[in-house]
Design an enzyme around this catalytic site. Structure first.
Site, PDB file in Angstrom:
ATOM      1  N   ASN A  45       4.823   2.718  -2.562  1.00 51.47           N
ATOM      2  CA  ASN A  45       3.875   2.258  -3.595  1.00 51.47           C
ATOM      3  C   ASN A  45       4.222   2.911  -4.931  1.00 51.47           C
ATOM      4  O   ASN A  45       4.705   4.050  -4.986  1.00 51.47           O
ATOM      5  CB  ASN A  45       2.414   2.482  -3.187  1.00 51.47           C
ATOM      6  CG  ASN A  45       2.083   3.882  -2.736  1.00 51.47           C
ATOM      7  OD1 ASN A  45       2.941   4.640  -2.299  1.00 51.47           O
ATOM      8  ND2 ASN A  45       0.819   4.245  -2.826  1.00 51.47           N
ATOM      9  N   ILE A  46       3.975   2.157  -5.989  1.00 51.65           N
ATOM     10  CA  ILE A  46       4.337   2.589  -7.343  1.00 51.65           C
ATOM     11  C   ILE A  46       3.133   2.327  -8.249  1.00 51.65           C
ATOM     12  O   ILE A  46       2.785   1.167  -8.507  1.00 51.65           O
ATOM     13  CB  ILE A  46       5.565   1.795  -7.849  1.00 51.65           C
ATOM     14  CG1 ILE A  46       6.736   1.936  -6.853  1.00 51.65           C
ATOM     15  CG2 ILE A  46       5.959   2.259  -9.249  1.00 51.65           C
ATOM     16  CD1 ILE A  46       7.871   0.949  -7.081  1.00 51.65           C
ATOM     17  N   GLU A  47       2.491   3.407  -8.661  1.00 53.99           N
ATOM     18  CA  GLU A  47       1.265   3.259  -9.464  1.00 53.99           C
ATOM     19  C   GLU A  47       1.584   3.241 -10.960  1.00 53.99           C
ATOM     20  O   GLU A  47       2.731   3.457 -11.384  1.00 53.99           O
ATOM     21  CB  GLU A  47       0.284   4.373  -9.100  1.00 53.99           C
ATOM     22  CG  GLU A  47      -0.113   4.266  -7.632  1.00 53.99           C
ATOM     23  CD  GLU A  47      -1.173   5.265  -7.205  1.00 53.99           C
ATOM     24  OE1 GLU A  47      -1.437   6.246  -7.927  1.00 53.99           O
ATOM     25  OE2 GLU A  47      -1.739   5.045  -6.110  1.00 53.99           O
ATOM     26  N   CYS A  56       1.950  -2.173  -4.176  1.00 48.91           N
ATOM     27  CA  CYS A  56       1.899  -1.581  -2.836  1.00 48.91           C
ATOM     28  C   CYS A  56       3.304  -1.465  -2.236  1.00 48.91           C
ATOM     29  O   CYS A  56       4.220  -2.212  -2.603  1.00 48.91           O
ATOM     30  CB  CYS A  56       1.062  -2.443  -1.912  1.00 48.91           C
ATOM     31  SG  CYS A  56      -0.691  -2.453  -2.277  1.00 48.91           S
ATOM     32  N   GLU A  58       4.330  -2.360   0.722  1.00 49.22           N
ATOM     33  CA  GLU A  58       4.747  -3.569   1.449  1.00 49.22           C
ATOM     34  C   GLU A  58       5.325  -4.599   0.493  1.00 49.22           C
ATOM     35  O   GLU A  58       6.358  -5.220   0.752  1.00 49.22           O
ATOM     36  CB  GLU A  58       3.540  -4.204   2.169  1.00 49.22           C
ATOM     37  CG  GLU A  58       2.866  -3.307   3.180  1.00 49.22           C
ATOM     38  CD  GLU A  58       1.730  -2.486   2.581  1.00 49.22           C
ATOM     39  OE1 GLU A  58       1.909  -1.909   1.488  1.00 49.22           O
ATOM     40  OE2 GLU A  58       0.665  -2.419   3.220  1.00 49.22           O
ATOM     41  N   CYS A  93      -3.234  -3.982   2.632  1.00 51.02           N
ATOM     42  CA  CYS A  93      -4.354  -4.553   1.871  1.00 51.02           C
ATOM     43  C   CYS A  93      -4.301  -6.080   1.954  1.00 51.02           C
ATOM     44  O   CYS A  93      -3.310  -6.671   2.391  1.00 51.02           O
ATOM     45  CB  CYS A  93      -4.306  -4.086   0.415  1.00 51.02           C
ATOM     46  SG  CYS A  93      -3.125  -4.983  -0.612  1.00 51.02           S
ATOM     47  N   CYS A  96      -1.334  -7.820   0.187  1.00 48.65           N
ATOM     48  CA  CYS A  96      -0.068  -7.712   0.928  1.00 48.65           C
ATOM     49  C   CYS A  96      -0.066  -8.632   2.150  1.00 48.65           C
ATOM     50  O   CYS A  96       0.956  -9.240   2.479  1.00 48.65           O
ATOM     51  CB  CYS A  96       0.190  -6.269   1.332  1.00 48.65           C
ATOM     52  SG  CYS A  96       0.630  -5.241  -0.093  1.00 48.65           S
TER      53      CYS A  96
END
Ligand code: THU
Length: 141
Positions: A45-47, A56, A58, A93, A96
């Protein structure tokens, strides 16, 4: 899938936890997506400081694969937890699950949730996204 292959996917997903960019939630997620051609696409995941552009793990894995022309998949392993410790299952989620619905057969695609190579559970996409809306719903009759 064979147990040894599942365990290999779990190890790959766990390795991805180190790459999660999560300065806001501190919730690391790692994914390992197995394509039907045998290639494994990794994702974390990359915020983002603006929050909504966050991606996310996935979807990172799916978009890496699709961007390289690969669109057929058999399984994905997802692991995650606070501060990079995968102590509980981290289920995908809704967004995804919907991306999975676009490329995968809900009756066959397997979602592996794990905490370590010895502790995991395998679900079919249909179980996690019952009556999902997919490309078939837009097909002309
Ligand atoms: N996250 C994922 O990477 N995959 C999911 O399916 C659930 C949530 C991430 C998004 C965000 O970076 C963090 O977990 C907390 O929501």
């Amino acid at each position: 899938m064979e147990r040894s292959q599942i365990q290999e996917l779990i190890r790959t997903a766990l390795d991805q936890l180190a790459y999660s960019y999560v300065p806001y939630s501190h919730f690391h997620v790692g994914a390992a997506l197995l394509a039907k051609n045998g290639t494994v696409y990794k994702g974390c995941n990359i915020e983002n400081a603006a929050y909504t552009p966050s991606n996310c793990a996935e979807r990172t894995a799916f978009f890496k694969a699709v961007s390289e022309g690969v669109k057929e998949f058999s399984a994905i392993c997802v692991v995650g937890g606070m501060n990079g410790e995968a102590t509980e299952y981290a289920p995908p989620c809704g967004v995804c699950r919907q991306v999975m619905m676009e490329f995968c057969d809900p009756e066959k695609f397997e979602i592996i949730l794990a905490t370590d190579p010895e502790h995991y559970q395998v679900f079919r996409l249909k179980e996690l996204l019952p009556m999902g809306f997919g490309p078939g719903n837009l097909a002309e009759s």
